[in-house]
Write an enzyme that holds these catalytic residues in place. Structure first.
Site, PDB file in Angstrom:
ATOM      1  N   THR A   1       0.839  -1.202   0.000  1.00 38.87           N
ATOM      2  CA  THR A   1       0.000   0.000   0.000  1.00 38.87           C
ATOM      3  C   THR A   1       0.872   1.250   0.000  1.00 38.87           C
ATOM      4  O   THR A   1       2.085   1.181   0.235  1.00 38.87           O
ATOM      5  CB  THR A   1      -0.910   0.045   1.251  1.00 38.87           C
ATOM      6  OG1 THR A   1      -0.096   0.232   2.402  1.00 38.87           O
ATOM      7  CG2 THR A   1      -1.730  -1.230   1.403  1.00 38.87           C
ATOM      8  N   CYS A   2       0.239   2.392  -0.209  1.00 38.64           N
ATOM      9  CA  CYS A   2       0.978   3.658  -0.213  1.00 38.64           C
ATOM     10  C   CYS A   2       1.140   4.219   1.198  1.00 38.64           C
ATOM     11  O   CYS A   2       1.554   5.360   1.370  1.00 38.64           O
ATOM     12  CB  CYS A   2       0.259   4.673  -1.099  1.00 38.64           C
ATOM     13  SG  CYS A   2       0.078   4.074  -2.776  1.00 38.64           S
ATOM     14  N   ASP A   3       0.790   3.441   2.200  1.00 33.62           N
ATOM     15  CA  ASP A   3       0.847   3.884   3.590  1.00 33.62           C
ATOM     16  C   ASP A   3       2.245   3.638   4.152  1.00 33.62           C
ATOM     17  O   ASP A   3       2.774   2.527   4.069  1.00 33.62           O
ATOM     18  CB  ASP A   3      -0.201   3.080   4.385  1.00 33.62           C
ATOM     19  CG  ASP A   3      -0.439   3.649   5.765  1.00 33.62           C
ATOM     20  OD1 ASP A   3       0.553   3.869   6.489  1.00 33.62           O
ATOM     21  OD2 ASP A   3      -1.611   3.859   6.124  1.00 33.62           O
ATOM     22  N   GLY A   4       2.838   4.686   4.736  1.00 39.27           N
ATOM     23  CA  GLY A   4       4.195   4.576   5.255  1.00 39.27           C
ATOM     24  C   GLY A   4       4.350   3.557   6.378  1.00 39.27           C
ATOM     25  O   GLY A   4       5.448   3.063   6.648  1.00 39.27           O
TER      26      GLY A   4
ATOM     27  N   ASN B   1      -6.456   0.360   0.023  1.00 36.64           N
ATOM     28  CA  ASN B   1      -5.790   0.783  -1.213  1.00 36.64           C
ATOM     29  C   ASN B   1      -6.187  -0.094  -2.408  1.00 36.64           C
ATOM     30  O   ASN B   1      -5.465  -0.207  -3.385  1.00 36.64           O
ATOM     31  CB  ASN B   1      -4.257   0.700  -1.037  1.00 36.64           C
ATOM     32  CG  ASN B   1      -3.536   1.985  -1.389  1.00 36.64           C
ATOM     33  OD1 ASN B   1      -2.332   2.093  -1.166  1.00 36.64           O
ATOM     34  ND2 ASN B   1      -4.227   2.959  -1.919  1.00 36.64           N
TER      35      ASN B   1
END
Ligand SMILES: *Cc1c(COP(=O)(O)O)cnc(C)c1O
EC number: 4.1.1.17
Length: 386
Positions: free
Chosen positions: A324-327, A364
């Protein structure tokens, strides 16, 4: 279900999957089920929340595990479909009226309660034809990775009062507790049985069934716990000394310890950078529980190239990111991977048969329902398949 394969290598060679695949090993599920059935001195239930896949339920039932701990409409329906004659225990202590009515209509006979209000709520909906399983909270510090007595479970006072109220209503209560998930110390079960027996004596209510919960460990890389046989021996000793003299039968309801070994997760390296890899699954998917358990849930893993051949070269430490684009989507520990790991390689994480697929979100737009059956054992950390 994408199919049945002799080995993971074969699956990779045939399918080159680009989405994560949840692998089930029914022969391992069956083997651990037989260990519980042979070793545990009482009825063995399965806690469905760990893995509600029909093949898991059917495999356990074929071995003789036909009692199930359920906590939702979906789990109740799943058990009814997969194991029509299965006996269900609705072991969620806080239920809504429609959930209780559904369970009643589906023939669920056992219901957890941890206070008088829940007991009376169920009696108002289901009458008197059910068994309340009164849940006792177990004091913390008994050697488990997860505490399961802060949210649910009655204090001894409330426990005693609830047992007495159940008897007053004309119900025949059983009791239950949970020592905490991934419990490393068998003595926690003895302490639970002892505390429960003391409270039962205080209540002065006859009890026939004591369900000592789940909590049996899976053996992760960092797990320092005795084998299951030692847990069973301690429990049998406590049964003989404490439960049997009071006319009490035991049950248990393992999840993790029963099914973790029966499943693994096949992930793909979408991008390799010098000291990191970007996988197609992560902590919002099949590896969610690793985020919570961190080093206590150090999963065994091994690496294969894009043709399914094991990569066995010298190792180096890599950060592993999820898709996902989540850090935050990053494994909480570094992976020791072959230094020549490349885009398109695969990493198989083992011991994810419990709390793996069930916990995966679809954040996402990323989720995978793909399941495959593998006939070979997981060949060990960094080892090739036989
Ligand atoms: C989750 C749960 C279990 C299973 O616990 P494990 O630690 O996975 O064995 C058993 N009973 C109840 C009530 C649960 O909530």
């Amino acid at each position: 279900m994408i199919g049945r394969f002799g080995s993971v290598a074969q699956l990779i060679a045939q399918e080159s999957p680009e989405t994560p695949v949840h692998l089930l090993r029914p022969h391992r599920l069956a083997a651990v089920a037989r260990q519980f059935l042979a070793g545990f001195p009482g009825t063995v239930l399965y806690a469905v929340k760990c893995n509600a896949h029909p093949l898991v339920l059917e495999t356990l039932a074929a071995e003789g595990i036909t009692h199930f701990d359920v906590a939702s409409a979906m789990e109740i329906r799943r058990v009814r479909e997969s194991v029509p004659g299965g006996v269900m225990y609705y072991h969620h202590p806080a239920k809504s009226p429609s959930q209780i009515a559904l369970a009643r209509d589906m023939g669920v006979g056992f219901y957890a309660v941890d206070c008088i209000a829940e007991l009376e709520k169920i009696a108002a909906i289901a009458g008197l034809d059910w068994v309340p399983m009164v849940r006792l909270a177990i004091p913390k510090g008994t050697g488990a990775v997860y505490d399961l007595s802060t949210k649910f479970g009655a204090t001894p006072d409330v426990f005693v009062a609830t047992l007495q109220r159940a008897a007053q209503l004309g119900l025949k209560p059983g009791i239950t507790f949970h020592v905490g998930s991934q419990c490393l110390d068998p003595e926690a079960f003895r302490l639970g049985i002892k505390l429960a027996c003391e409270c039962i004596d205080q209540a002065g209510v006859a009890i026939e069934l004591m369900d000592i919960g789940g909590g049996f460990p899976a053996y992760y890389r960092t797990t320092d716990a005795p084998p299951l046989a030692t847990f069973f021996a301690v429990i049998e000793d406590a049964r003989q000394r404490l439960a049997a003299p009071r006319g009490i039968r035991l049950a248990c309801e393992p999840g993790r310890g029963l099914v973790a070994e029966g499943g693994s997760l096949l992930t793909r390296v979408n991008l390799r950078k010098p000291d990191s890899v970007y996988l197609n699954d992560g902590i919002f998917g099949g590896l969610t529980e690793v985020y919570w358990g961190k080093d206590d849930l150090a999963l065994p893993y091994r690496v294969m190239d894009s043709a399914g051949r094991p990569r066995l070269g010298p190792l180096a430490a890599f950060t592993a990111y999820g898709p996902t684009c989540d850090g935050n989507d990053k494994l909480p520990y570094a992976l020791e991977l072959p230094a020549d790991i490349a885009d398109g390689d695969y990493i198989e994480f083992n011991l994810i048969g419990a709390y793996g697929r069930e916990m995966a979100a679809r954040y996402n737009g990323m989720s995978s329902e793909a399941v495959a059956v593998i006939e070979a054992d997981f060949a060990g950390h960094h080892q090739p398949e036989p």
